[in-house]
Scaffold this active site. Structure first.
Site, PDB file in Angstrom:
ATOM      1  N   LYS A  64     -22.511  21.660 -76.645  1.00  0.00           N
ATOM      2  CA  LYS A  64     -22.467  22.219 -75.282  1.00  0.00           C
ATOM      3  C   LYS A  64     -21.179  21.802 -74.593  1.00  0.00           C
ATOM      4  CE  LYS A  64     -24.687  24.661 -75.400  1.00  0.00           C
ATOM      5  NZ  LYS A  64     -25.509  25.059 -76.444  1.00  0.00           N
ATOM      6  N   ASN A  77     -17.716  48.469 -82.362  1.00  0.00           N
ATOM      7  CA  ASN A  77     -18.089  47.058 -82.467  1.00  0.00           C
ATOM      8  C   ASN A  77     -18.391  46.785 -83.930  1.00  0.00           C
ATOM      9  OD1 ASN A  77     -19.304  44.519 -82.302  1.00  0.00           O
ATOM     10  ND2 ASN A  77     -21.267  45.347 -81.661  1.00  0.00           N
ATOM     11  N   GLY A  78     -17.602  45.908 -84.551  1.00  0.00           N
ATOM     12  CA  GLY A  78     -17.830  45.604 -85.971  1.00  0.00           C
ATOM     13  C   GLY A  78     -16.512  45.432 -86.678  1.00  0.00           C
ATOM     14  N   CYS A 129     -18.071  42.228 -79.271  1.00  0.00           N
ATOM     15  CA  CYS A 129     -17.637  43.438 -78.575  1.00  0.00           C
ATOM     16  C   CYS A 129     -18.866  44.136 -77.990  1.00  0.00           C
ATOM     17  CB  CYS A 129     -16.915  44.459 -79.447  1.00  0.00           C
ATOM     18  SG  CYS A 129     -15.437  43.808 -80.238  1.00  0.00           S
ATOM     19  N   TRP A 180     -13.839  41.442 -78.351  1.00  0.00           N
ATOM     20  CA  TRP A 180     -13.606  40.116 -78.921  1.00  0.00           C
ATOM     21  C   TRP A 180     -12.786  40.393 -80.181  1.00  0.00           C
ATOM     22  CZ3 TRP A 180     -14.408  37.431 -83.459  1.00  0.00           C
ATOM     23  CH2 TRP A 180     -14.337  36.029 -83.379  1.00  0.00           C
ATOM     24  N   ARG A 197     -20.499  39.517 -74.758  1.00  0.00           N
ATOM     25  CA  ARG A 197     -20.270  39.849 -76.162  1.00  0.00           C
ATOM     26  C   ARG A 197     -18.800  39.744 -76.562  1.00  0.00           C
ATOM     27  NH1 ARG A 197     -24.560  42.417 -78.324  1.00  0.00           N
ATOM     28  NH2 ARG A 197     -23.238  43.148 -79.993  1.00  0.00           N
ATOM     29  N   HIS A 212     -20.015   4.346 -90.016  1.00  0.00           N
ATOM     30  CA  HIS A 212     -19.284   4.897 -91.167  1.00  0.00           C
ATOM     31  C   HIS A 212     -18.147   5.799 -90.727  1.00  0.00           C
ATOM     32  CE1 HIS A 212     -22.343   3.182 -93.715  1.00  0.00           C
ATOM     33  NE2 HIS A 212     -23.262   3.725 -92.939  1.00  0.00           N
ATOM     34  N   GLU A 221     -18.037  23.497 -76.194  1.00  0.00           N
ATOM     35  CA  GLU A 221     -18.008  24.950 -75.960  1.00  0.00           C
ATOM     36  C   GLU A 221     -17.466  25.302 -74.578  1.00  0.00           C
ATOM     37  OE1 GLU A 221     -21.646  27.497 -77.787  1.00  0.00           O
ATOM     38  OE2 GLU A 221     -22.272  25.805 -76.578  1.00  0.00           O
ATOM     39  N   GLU A 251     -26.339  18.970 -80.419  1.00  0.00           N
ATOM     40  CA  GLU A 251     -26.395  20.048 -79.431  1.00  0.00           C
ATOM     41  C   GLU A 251     -25.679  19.636 -78.137  1.00  0.00           C
ATOM     42  OE1 GLU A 251     -26.948  23.066 -79.462  1.00  0.00           O
ATOM     43  OE2 GLU A 251     -27.428  23.633 -77.431  1.00  0.00           O
ATOM     44  N   LYS A 286     -21.172  35.620 -77.347  1.00  0.00           N
ATOM     45  CA  LYS A 286     -22.577  35.245 -77.470  1.00  0.00           C
ATOM     46  C   LYS A 286     -23.220  35.835 -78.716  1.00  0.00           C
ATOM     47  CE  LYS A 286     -26.508  34.086 -74.944  1.00  0.00           C
ATOM     48  NZ  LYS A 286     -26.328  32.674 -75.300  1.00  0.00           N
TER      49      LYS A 286
END
Ligand code: G6P
Length: 614
Positions: free
Chosen positions: A491, A100-101, A2, A74, A27, A510, A494, A487, A609
């Site tokens: 990417k 925010n929280g 947020c 968010w 955010r 495996h 996401e 990574e 983010k």
């Protein structure tokens, strides 16, 4: 998560707050809202969706006001919809609040308020807080700031809040615990935001609220900051921002992510500048120098982080163990904090975080600190909570990273961690002098090599075209390039929403090998190194099952190019630094595929983010 923005002064507040919200959308971006206070009345606009949709709604009506607070969300409590969007008004309509929280004890507080005659429109924890403040104000006939302080002392959880009172239109009351809040000081005006980007063009003078502090922000008066617990006044520490507007704009690129991929030669140079001095054979880092004895005597280094930062930690594990010969453990901060880790004063904990605000990483640091470990931070955002919570640290100078999928922050983290490993390795006498000098020279050459590699973008674009409709992807790598495989897969998933998994190449046998058929693209990171022969065998195994192989190889490669459907060449470098190069085509591949699939590259669904909630 947020983003919050506030303005109070003599300018029109709406454009400042709405533009600020657009800059903070990284955010959270599932809903947004704004409350304007004009002539003793609130004008409240809230909308599910992006800030642009809120803007379209609000600008159909009256938006004149010199005081406004705005929020981009968010969702945590309650689905994204108009009602759950912030700001939330108190029951009487006197107060408006953005948050925010997470208020963890919101259920208990809500029940008590319901018993006292309050009713609620939304499912949010935030509406509970605004009503708690109103209840205290009424019950005890207190002014806003005092009621806020008493309310926050009853709250368990994290918050950055702005509260306004239509009966005291000359002030905003703000408070912070666990979520960031910065106040910009202008000429007879104040700005409030989750980070400083919303008001960069107006002022460079800022105060970052510390944990459990609140402030009354009133134009024409100096800032009044207090401790929430003790009510003690605190002297504001005014800092000058170094950031400029250009660094947070797209600069001609279609997306922030692409701009940030292309910025990597510069961001790595900036992160190495002044620290890496190959001609003198020096690595100079203030924070490391200060704690060099701790590093040298460390029985172990524990690296904590989340997401991409955790992947940078995995790369660092290989580098530190190889060069400095100190045992390293890499942990997800969220796992570390909730077990009972064995930590001693001889441990050095390195916390990696682009934003410096990730709640789990922050909590992991606090835990390790309480057990006596030395905490070293690698953060990108100057003055962030993690940067302030650590004993020492080294910033990555990657510049603001706006795309939600991290790119330049990752390579800057790996570059800075490489520097630290080299500094310690040299001090401990763990590497030969000649190797040390060669490594310094080679690290210095990396930015120019990335520049060359970006020239392969057109080829990566073509490959992306062929694979854009795949439903799954597998990424394989060994040693330093195993974390790169993770990574690369992260990417892709996401931003393109294609299911992707990264694996150590040898582990393919495996499990993942069962997935391979003619529809499975397999990206193999296969630079020429000691594991080359092994990875050639892995490529053979994929081929034998008709998998479609895309390989990242060195120019001098002979074997793999005979087997792979596509090869992307990387510049030659020393083994330890290969991740800095092999990552680049994987970032581009994910980017192009996501664009071709029509995805919102900079703001992928459900992500944010800065993850300031657990
Ligand atoms: C979120 C972001 C990732 C990031 C992770 C850790 O998930 O979307 O890009 O890697 O948080 O964030 P940090 O700021 O601590 O590096």
């Amino acid at each position: 998560m947020c983003g919050i923005v506030g303005y109070i002064g003599s300018k029109q507040a709406y454009p400042i707050v709405i533009n600020g919200l657009k800059r903070l959308e990284y955010r959270g971006y599932d809903s947004a809202g704004i409350a304007l206070l004009d002539a003793g009345a609130f004008k409240l606009y809230k909308r599910k969706g992006k800030v642009a949709e809120l803007d379209a709604l609000a600008t159909q009506s009256d938006i004149g006001a010199a005081l406004a607070i705005g929020h981009t969300r968010w969702a945590t409590h309650g689905i994204p919809n108009d009602v759950n969007s912030h700001p939330h008004l108190s029951q009487s309509g006197r107060l408006a609040l953005i948050h925010n929280g997470i208020i963890e004890n919101f259920s208990a507080l809500k029940e008590a308020l319901i018993d006292r005659g309050f009713s609620f429109k939304s499912e949010t924890d935030t509406e509970v807080l605004v009503n708690l403040i109103e209840d205290i104000m009424k019950e005890e006939s207190l002014p806003l700031d005092q009621a806020v302080r008493i309310a926050l002392n009853q709250v368990i959880g994290a918050y950055a809040i702005c509260v306004i009172d239509r009966e005291q239109p000359d002030r905003i009351v703000v408070a912070k615990k666990g979520s960031p809040l910065v106040i910009g000081i202008g000429e007879g005006e104040y700005f409030i935001a989750s980070d400083a980007t919303p008001f960069l063009e107006f002022t460079k003078n800022v105060v970052y609220l510390e944990e459990e502090e609140m402030a009354v922000v009133q134009p024409g008066r100096s800032l009044e900051i207090r401790s929430i617990a003790s009510n003690r006044m605190v002297d504001p520490y005014i800092q000058k921002l170094q950031m400029d507007l250009e660094s947070i704009e797209k600069g001609g690129y279609e997306h922030f992510m692409l701009k940030e991929i292309y910025e990597q030669p510069r961001s790595i140079r900036d992160s190495l500048r002044g620290r890496l001095q190959p001609d003198k054979g020096l690595v100079k880092m203030g924070g490391v120098n200060e704690y060099i004895e701790k590093f040298n005597k460390a029985e172990r280094i524990i690296i904590v982080g989340c997401g991409t930062s955790w992947h940078a930690g995995l790369v660092a594990e290989y580098i530190f163990e190889e060069l400095a010969r100190i045992p390293v453990e890499v942990e997800y901060a969220s796992e570390f904090r909730y077990r009972n880790p064995i930590i001693s004063e001889k441990d050095v904990v390195i916390a990696i975080s682009q934003s410096g605000e990730t709640a789990d990483t922050l909590a992991a640091i606090k835990l390790a600190k309480s057990k006596g470990a030395t905490i070293f931070g690698i953060c990108n955002v100057v003055g962030s909570s993690i940067a302030r919570e650590t004993h020492a640290g080294a910033y990555t100078h990657a510049g603001p990273e706006i795309g939600v999928a991290s790119t330049k922050a990752f390579t800057a983290q790996v570059a800075v961690l490489s520097l630290i490993a080299l500094r310690i390795a040299h001090d401990r006498g763990a590497i030969k002098e000649s190797d040390y000098h060669r490594l310094l020279q080679e690290l210095d050459a990396i930015p120019a090599k990335i520049e060359k590699m970006l020239e392969s973008d057109a080829q990566v674009l073509e490959i992306s075209r062929k694979f854009k409709d795949a439903q799954h992807f597998l990424y394989l790598g060994r040693s330093y390039n195993f974390p790169v495989a993770l990574e690369g897969a992260l990417k892709l998933k996401e931003i393109s929403y294609i299911h992707a998994e990264g694996y150590p190449a040898a582990e393919m046998k495996h499990g993942p090998i069962a997935l391979i058929d003619e529809n499975m693209p397999v990206v193999v990171i296969a630079p020429l190194n000691t594991h080359y022969e092994k990875i050639v065998s892995n490529v053979q195994e994929v081929k034998a099952r008709n998998g479609r192989v895309i390989c990242i190889v060195n120019k001098g490669d002979t074997e793999i190019r005979k087997l792979a459907e596509h090869v992307i060449e990387v510049e030659d470098t020393l083994d330890v630094f290969t991740p800095l190069l092999t990552t680049i085509p994987l970032q581009l591949l994910a980017y192009h595929i996501a664009v071709m699939r029509g995805c919102n590259v900079d703001q992928p669904r459900n992500l944010a983010k800065s993850v300031t909630v657990e």
